[in-house]
Design a protein around this motif. Structure first.
Motif, PDB file in Angstrom:
ATOM      1  N   ALA A   1      -6.720   0.178  14.936  1.00  0.00           N
ATOM      2  CA  ALA A   1      -7.163  -0.469  16.396  1.00  0.00           C
ATOM      3  C   ALA A   1      -8.174  -1.740  15.923  1.00  0.00           C
ATOM      4  N   GLN A   2      -8.157  -1.917  14.665  1.00  0.00           N
ATOM      5  CA  GLN A   2      -9.116  -3.200  14.033  1.00  0.00           C
ATOM      6  C   GLN A   2      -8.388  -4.153  13.458  1.00  0.00           C
ATOM      7  N   SER A   3      -7.060  -4.087  13.591  1.00  0.00           N
ATOM      8  CA  SER A   3      -6.082  -5.352  12.849  1.00  0.00           C
ATOM      9  C   SER A   3      -6.430  -6.576  13.403  1.00  0.00           C
ATOM     10  N   ILE A   4      -6.481  -7.363  12.508  1.00  0.00           N
ATOM     11  CA  ILE A   4      -6.831  -8.678  12.826  1.00  0.00           C
ATOM     12  C   ILE A   4      -5.787  -9.617  12.212  1.00  0.00           C
ATOM     13  N   MET A   5      -4.784  -9.081  11.290  1.00  0.00           N
ATOM     14  CA  MET A   5      -3.659 -10.010  10.766  1.00  0.00           C
ATOM     15  C   MET A   5      -2.514 -10.366  11.891  1.00  0.00           C
ATOM     16  N   LYS A   6      -2.143 -11.487  11.930  1.00  0.00           N
ATOM     17  CA  LYS A   6      -0.960 -11.638  12.996  1.00  0.00           C
ATOM     18  C   LYS A   6       0.270 -11.231  12.447  1.00  0.00           C
ATOM     19  N   GLY A   7       0.956 -10.645  12.879  1.00  0.00           N
ATOM     20  CA  GLY A   7       2.409 -10.149  12.439  1.00  0.00           C
ATOM     21  C   GLY A   7       2.528  -8.998  11.840  1.00  0.00           C
ATOM     22  N   VAL A   8       1.288  -8.203  11.463  1.00  0.00           N
ATOM     23  CA  VAL A   8       1.359  -7.059  10.906  1.00  0.00           C
ATOM     24  C   VAL A   8       1.262  -5.881  12.006  1.00  0.00           C
ATOM     25  N   ALA A   9       2.654  -5.132  11.698  1.00  0.00           N
ATOM     26  CA  ALA A   9       2.651  -3.965  12.915  1.00  0.00           C
ATOM     27  C   ALA A   9       2.419  -2.438  11.672  1.00  0.00           C
ATOM     28  N   PHE A  10       1.109  -2.059  11.351  1.00  0.00           N
ATOM     29  CA  PHE A  10       0.916  -1.014  10.520  1.00  0.00           C
ATOM     30  C   PHE A  10       0.580   0.178  11.394  1.00  0.00           C
ATOM     31  N   ARG A  11       1.110   1.361  10.883  1.00  0.00           N
ATOM     32  CA  ARG A  11       1.012   2.589  11.390  1.00  0.00           C
ATOM     33  C   ARG A  11       0.628   3.515  10.179  1.00  0.00           C
ATOM     34  N   PHE A  12      -0.210   4.367  10.292  1.00  0.00           N
ATOM     35  CA  PHE A  12      -0.303   5.575   9.259  1.00  0.00           C
ATOM     36  C   PHE A  12       0.728   6.539   8.965  1.00  0.00           C
ATOM     37  N   SER A  13       1.730   6.515  10.193  1.00  0.00           N
ATOM     38  CA  SER A  13       2.696   7.493  10.227  1.00  0.00           C
ATOM     39  C   SER A  13       3.783   6.738   9.234  1.00  0.00           C
ATOM     40  N   ASP A  14       3.805   5.501   9.132  1.00  0.00           N
ATOM     41  CA  ASP A  14       4.785   4.681   8.256  1.00  0.00           C
ATOM     42  C   ASP A  14       4.480   4.705   6.698  1.00  0.00           C
ATOM     43  N   LEU A  15       2.862   5.057   6.568  1.00  0.00           N
ATOM     44  CA  LEU A  15       2.381   5.196   5.097  1.00  0.00           C
ATOM     45  C   LEU A  15       3.416   6.413   4.439  1.00  0.00           C
ATOM     46  N   ARG A  16       3.406   7.621   5.176  1.00  0.00           N
ATOM     47  CA  ARG A  16       4.006   8.558   4.476  1.00  0.00           C
ATOM     48  C   ARG A  16       5.453   8.242   4.370  1.00  0.00           C
ATOM     49  N   SER A  17       6.129   7.486   4.895  1.00  0.00           N
ATOM     50  CA  SER A  17       7.404   6.995   4.755  1.00  0.00           C
ATOM     51  C   SER A  17       7.486   6.111   3.520  1.00  0.00           C
ATOM     52  N   LEU A  18       6.647   5.414   3.375  1.00  0.00           N
ATOM     53  CA  LEU A  18       6.539   4.361   2.272  1.00  0.00           C
ATOM     54  C   LEU A  18       6.474   5.604   0.923  1.00  0.00           C
ATOM     55  N   PHE A  19       5.481   6.380   0.824  1.00  0.00           N
ATOM     56  CA  PHE A  19       5.429   7.146  -0.349  1.00  0.00           C
ATOM     57  C   PHE A  19       6.632   8.187  -0.438  1.00  0.00           C
ATOM     58  N   HIS A  20       7.530   8.318   0.709  1.00  0.00           N
ATOM     59  CA  HIS A  20       8.733   9.151   0.409  1.00  0.00           C
ATOM     60  C   HIS A  20       9.959   8.410  -0.039  1.00  0.00           C
ATOM     61  N   TYR A  21       9.497   6.884   0.356  1.00  0.00           N
ATOM     62  CA  TYR A  21      10.666   5.927  -0.150  1.00  0.00           C
ATOM     63  C   TYR A  21      10.403   5.606  -1.592  1.00  0.00           C
ATOM     64  N   ALA A  22       9.167   5.632  -2.058  1.00  0.00           N
ATOM     65  CA  ALA A  22       8.762   5.256  -3.452  1.00  0.00           C
ATOM     66  C   ALA A  22       9.097   6.355  -4.311  1.00  0.00           C
ATOM     67  N   SER A  23       9.121   7.507  -3.846  1.00  0.00           N
ATOM     68  CA  SER A  23       9.286   8.799  -4.733  1.00  0.00           C
ATOM     69  C   SER A  23      10.871   8.628  -5.178  1.00  0.00           C
ATOM     70  N   ARG A  24      11.330   8.172  -4.406  1.00  0.00           N
ATOM     71  CA  ARG A  24      13.097   8.157  -4.681  1.00  0.00           C
ATOM     72  C   ARG A  24      13.534   6.470  -5.654  1.00  0.00           C
ATOM     73  N   ASN A  25      12.388   5.922  -5.592  1.00  0.00           N
ATOM     74  CA  ASN A  25      12.499   4.587  -6.287  1.00  0.00           C
ATOM     75  C   ASN A  25      11.676   4.282  -7.335  1.00  0.00           C
TER      76      ASN A  25
END
Length: 267
Positions: free
Chosen positions: A180-204
């Protein structure tokens, strides 16, 4: 004769100045870094030409957060998603997105073409270049044991994925933020995607790194020690409106709780 000598001396001085200017001009990097302002003011008018009703901020977000700034794009050839991959990723992460992704991809291709012709580069080009160079290293020439990051809601997935490549053990990362405090234009960040990032990194996982584990739980901190409940209730009211009108923009979290009510407003 004296006048001629003075003129000759003057010409000599100008020559030296010309050399200095020439040297300085050689030191200037002619490449232009594409920010949202450069995109909206210089590139978008050439892409749009009055033929589309899309807002440049929307196209910039799709480029920065998905087409070039997602962790999937970072591992794609040339650091960008194909149209098919973009449509598949978009349906998975933003199922309520109602815009025409085919048209957005067409505009993205125009952006890439114009950017390349002008010799411009964006942040995602830098990230992809660094990621490729890191992938070629068998051993990191540095040692980072732990990494603590704050305000990560202003990071793209590609930036976080690059940080994971720079640390010995990606599991030793401590990341905090508030979408709710995002200030960067163009960044669509959600913490639910963070878990996906670690899952993806675990395979790479890179050869020189420890195996990456997907976080079992993301902790939500709603106890506020800075402001009293009166201020927090007002702020929560604003956030409720944002969640109503922009439900896909950030994570839904419990309302912040204060330790005491605080004084009533006075005039």
């Amino acid at each position: 004769v004296c006048l001629d000598e003075e003129e000759a001396e003057g010409d000599g001085d100008n020559g030296e100045e010309d050399k200095v200017v020439e040297v300085r001009s050689c030191d200037v990097d002619p490449r232009v870094y594409v920010t949202f302002e450069v995109f909206a003011n210089e590139i978008w008018p050439k892409m749009n030409k009055g033929k589309t009703s899309y807002n440049p901020a929307l196209i910039w977000k799709e480029i920065k957060s998905f087409l070039k700034g997602s962790f999937e794009a970072l591992s794609c050839p040339q650091g960008r998603l194909t149209e098919e991959a973009y449509k598949k990723l978009g349906k998975k992460r933003a199922p309520n997105f109602k815009e025409d992704r085919s048209e957005i991809y067409r505009l993205f291709c125009l952006y890439q073409q114009i950017r390349s012709q002008k010799g411009y580069f964006d942040e995602e080009d830098v990230l992809y270049n660094l990621s490729q160079r890191l992938s070629k290293l068998k051993v990191l020439p540095w040692s980072i044991h732990e990494l603590y990051g704050d305000e990560i809601q202003d990071f793209t997935q590609a930036e976080l994925a690059l940080l994971m490549k720079c640390i010995n053990d990606p599991n030793a990362m401590f990341l905090t933020g508030d979408t709710a405090q995002s200030i960067m234009k163009g960044v669509a960040f959600r913490f639910s995607d963070l878990r996906s990032l670690f899952h993806y990194a675990s395979r790479n996982t890179m050869e020189h790194q420890c195996p990456v584990r997907k976080p079992k739980k993301i902790h939500q901190l709603y106890q506020n020690y800075r402001s009293h409940s009166g201020i927090l209730n007002m702020a929560s009211g604003v956030v409720d409106l944002l969640q109503f009108y922009f439900p896909e923009s950030f994570d839904r979290l419990p309302r912040d709780s204060g330790l005491f009510d605080g004084p009533k407003p006075t005039v």
